[in-house]
Design an enzyme around this catalytic site. Structure first.
Site, PDB file in Angstrom:
ATOM      1  N   LEU A 284      -0.236   6.228   2.502  1.00  0.00           N
ATOM      2  CA  LEU A 284       1.121   6.006   1.971  1.00  0.00           C
ATOM      3  C   LEU A 284       1.173   4.875   0.952  1.00  0.00           C
ATOM      4  CD1 LEU A 284       3.113   6.351   5.310  1.00  0.00           C
ATOM      5  CD2 LEU A 284       3.002   8.006   3.463  1.00  0.00           C
ATOM      6  N   ARG A 285       0.005   4.319   0.615  1.00  0.00           N
ATOM      7  CA  ARG A 285      -0.004   3.188  -0.308  1.00  0.00           C
ATOM      8  C   ARG A 285       0.581   3.582  -1.668  1.00  0.00           C
ATOM      9  NH1 ARG A 285      -5.049   1.336   0.681  1.00  0.00           N
ATOM     10  NH2 ARG A 285      -4.454  -0.199   2.216  1.00  0.00           N
ATOM     11  N   GLY A 286       0.268   4.780  -2.132  1.00  0.00           N
ATOM     12  CA  GLY A 286       0.775   5.262  -3.422  1.00  0.00           C
ATOM     13  C   GLY A 286       2.293   5.320  -3.457  1.00  0.00           C
TER      14      GLY A 286
END
Length: 347
Positions: A284-286
């Site tokens: 979920l970093r993006g």
């Protein structure tokens, strides 16, 4: 007392082209939680010049005087434990000001040089935690620049990314542990010809800017002339850009102040996550970085509501390095991100 002699630094507003790199650096300075920027491109394209220029552009920061960690006088999150203890004991703090720290990490740096060292002998014989701060301590509340990051030992890159993400550095030796704030903007640069970073390390950089050698002869001549003029008379050149520098510095400070009030509505957040899902971005970093960067960009435009244009401006920088590499793919990763964005946002 002798006045400190400083070398003249090329003005940020005088840098021609390389808009991706300049935008990524500005957004990371406005919101360091974006997670830093990886700048990949040809040699001699002004990477180091631009990074030093952004640090020089920013205002001085307030620190607790003579503190080796650049502790903030009032923000507990940016304080060394010794300073925190003084506050709890009601001691008065002496406040000073320093230029925004801009620390270069040399390629051959050891882990001790980066993280700092504990004097075990002193700790055991005198019962005090004798700590020699490293580069992470010096970089707290500033910028840490690693040139040729793709040639740096993966273990050191891991340490840098962990500190940049958590905002803390922990050093443990022989059962003795020291922890200090290490909140900095991590900027890495490299040349793709000398090897790529491992995908799991690359993914942890918030943004990824690509820079290319300028091909337009007119623009090349302009860049060469600007640099020549600066080298022959730096003071006059710096004065020429003084007003522009001050305006940009004020805009960055204003955007930083406005940032907590910037919102991104639910529908846009869903569409950002849809882009990440279609592109098969791991984790979920993006999603998180794109949301943060879009808010920071909206703040630069003096708005408190994120628009589709804000997202379009940053989404390629936030996602291109998170795509899975397919050797048979002919489309550039940046073009692919833009294509999916246009489909989902219907622009």
């Amino acid at each position: 007392m002798n006045k400190k002699i400083t070398l003249p630094i090329f003005p940020f507003t005088a840098i021609v082209g390389q808009e991706e790199m300049k935008l990524a650096l500005q957004l990371n300075v406005i919101d360091p939680k974006i997670g830093g920027v990886m700048i990949m491109g040809d040699r001699g394209t002004g990477k180091s010049t631009t990074i030093r220029a952004i640090a020089d552009l920013l205002p001085e920061i307030e620190i607790v005087k003579d503190d080796p960690f650049n502790s903030h006088p009032t923000d507990y999150e940016l304080m060394n434990s010794d300073v925190l203890t003084k506050i709890q004991n009601g001691e008065a703090l002496e406040i000073g000001k320093i230029d925004l720290p801009m620390i270069d990490l040399p390629l051959g740096a050891t882990e001790d040089r980066v993280c700092g060292t504990i004097d075990i002998e002193k700790a055991l014989t005198e019962g005090v935690k004798a700590f020699e701060p490293g580069l992470l301590a010096k970089a707290n509340r500033g910028i840490l620049y690693v040139d040729e990051v793709n040639l740096l030992d993966d273990h050191l890159v891991d340490i840098l990314l962990d500190s940049a993400a958590s905002g803390w550095n922990t050093v443990e030796r022989e059962g003795i542990s020291i922890r200090h704030p290490a909140r900095f903007v991590l900027v890495g640069s490299g040349n793709p010809e000398e090897g790529e970073l491992r995908p799991q390390l690359l993914d942890r950089f918030g943004m990824h800017a690509e820079i290319r050698t300028v091909r337009d002869p007119i623009l090349r001549v302009q860049i060469v002339e600007e640099r020549t003029s600066f080298d022959s008379n730096p003071e006059a050149w710096i004065n020429k850009y003084q007003t522009e520098q001050e305006l940009l510095a004020k805009a960055i400070v204003d955007a930083k102040s406005l940032l907590p009030d910037v919102n991104i509505n639910y529908d846009l957040r869903v569409k950002i996550s849809e882009v990440c899902s279609v592109l098969n971005v791991d984790g979920l970093r993006g999603d998180i970085v794109t949301n943060r960067a879009a808010k920071a960009y909206a703040a630069t435009q003096k708005r408190t509501e994120v628009s589709i244009d804000d997202i379009e401006k940053v989404i390629t920088l936030c996602l291109r390095h998170r795509l899975r590499k397919d050797p048979l793919e002919t489309i550039d990763s940046g073009d692919k991100v833009n294509q999916v964005f246009c489909e989902i946002f219907d622009v």
